[in-house]
Scaffold this motif. Sequence first.
Motif, PDB file in Angstrom:
ATOM      1  N   UNK A 124     -10.537  -9.507 -18.263  1.00  0.00           N
ATOM      2  CA  UNK A 124     -10.644  -9.398 -16.804  1.00  0.00           C
ATOM      3  C   UNK A 124      -9.826  -8.209 -16.293  1.00  0.00           C
ATOM      4  N   UNK A 125      -8.624  -8.053 -16.839  1.00  0.00           N
ATOM      5  CA  UNK A 125      -7.767  -6.936 -16.439  1.00  0.00           C
ATOM      6  C   UNK A 125      -8.400  -5.601 -16.811  1.00  0.00           C
ATOM      7  N   UNK A 126      -8.923  -5.516 -18.019  1.00  0.00           N
ATOM      8  CA  UNK A 126      -9.552  -4.278 -18.479  1.00  0.00           C
ATOM      9  C   UNK A 126     -10.752  -3.922 -17.610  1.00  0.00           C
ATOM     10  N   UNK A 127     -11.605  -4.919 -17.339  1.00  0.00           N
ATOM     11  CA  UNK A 127     -12.795  -4.687 -16.517  1.00  0.00           C
ATOM     12  C   UNK A 127     -12.415  -4.265 -15.098  1.00  0.00           C
ATOM     13  N   UNK A 128     -11.386  -4.915 -14.557  1.00  0.00           N
ATOM     14  CA  UNK A 128     -10.949  -4.598 -13.189  1.00  0.00           C
ATOM     15  C   UNK A 128     -10.379  -3.190 -13.113  1.00  0.00           C
ATOM     16  N   UNK A 129      -9.547  -2.838 -14.074  1.00  0.00           N
ATOM     17  CA  UNK A 129      -8.946  -1.503 -14.100  1.00  0.00           C
ATOM     18  C   UNK A 129     -10.032  -0.432 -14.150  1.00  0.00           C
ATOM     19  N   UNK A 130     -10.989  -0.626 -15.037  1.00  0.00           N
ATOM     20  CA  UNK A 130     -12.009   0.408 -15.262  1.00  0.00           C
ATOM     21  C   UNK A 130     -13.064   0.453 -14.160  1.00  0.00           C
ATOM     22  N   UNK A 131     -13.212  -0.643 -13.407  1.00  0.00           N
ATOM     23  CA  UNK A 131     -14.199  -0.662 -12.334  1.00  0.00           C
ATOM     24  C   UNK A 131     -13.703   0.064 -11.087  1.00  0.00           C
ATOM     25  N   UNK A 132     -12.375   0.286 -11.005  1.00  0.00           N
ATOM     26  CA  UNK A 132     -11.800   0.905  -9.811  1.00  0.00           C
ATOM     27  C   UNK A 132     -11.409  -0.100  -8.746  1.00  0.00           C
ATOM     28  N   UNK A 133     -11.649  -1.389  -9.009  1.00  0.00           N
ATOM     29  CA  UNK A 133     -11.261  -2.444  -8.071  1.00  0.00           C
ATOM     30  C   UNK A 133      -9.737  -2.492  -7.957  1.00  0.00           C
TER      31      UNK A 133
END
Length: 231
Positions: A124-133
């Motif tokens: 979740x952290x990785x996806x959030x970081x990379x999404x720009x959220x």
Amino acid sequence: MSKILFVMTGVDHWTLADGTKHPTGFWAEEAVAPYEAFKAAGHEVVVATPGGVVPTVDAGSLAPEVNGGQEGADRIAAMLASIDEIKNPIKLEDARPAEYDAVFYPGGHGPMEDLAVNATSGRLLTDTLRSGTPLGVVCHGPAALLAATDTDGTNAFAGRKVAAFSNAEETQAGLADRAKWLLETRLVEAGVDVRVGEPWAPHVVVDGNLVTGQNPASSAPLAAELLKKLA
């Protein structure tokens, strides 16, 4: 109105080097101050924990000496008791980052026990970081970053500037010599660029969509920075 995901620890202890279970959980101010700021701005908050367990507050975080006296302790306890979202968390395993406009991780020693090794949280952290959220993490919350590893074993936050509870603060709090590992040290070993401020003073680091704070005093300033990214 934005929808903000609070990812919180699901444990009530932190296992020390000698096997002792130190009673803990989440730190009250680090959940309450951002919650108040986000709700005052009109945003929705959803709390998620591993397994959907109701998070435990660290009793030490409700003491007068860490809340500016008895009046402050009473206020934070009353505010905490009024937060229905904390009493009714969703399962972290069911949380979908794409459904939220921001993600926030409060601290307390609890994340050192569970979120530091939780692969679901790491993804979740990785996806959030990379999404720009917008992603906010405070105090011991950055322990969760240790689980954000890529397939090649590197940390997704390697090279990112981060504030986290410092070795100096852990020493002054009296637990450094009893801990299995120290957060600042482990983050540095993972390649994270830890920026250390003065012990116990507000210290917030902004690196793109990532906003991190060093200690409980940093939680309100961190929330203000996160709100800027939602404006």
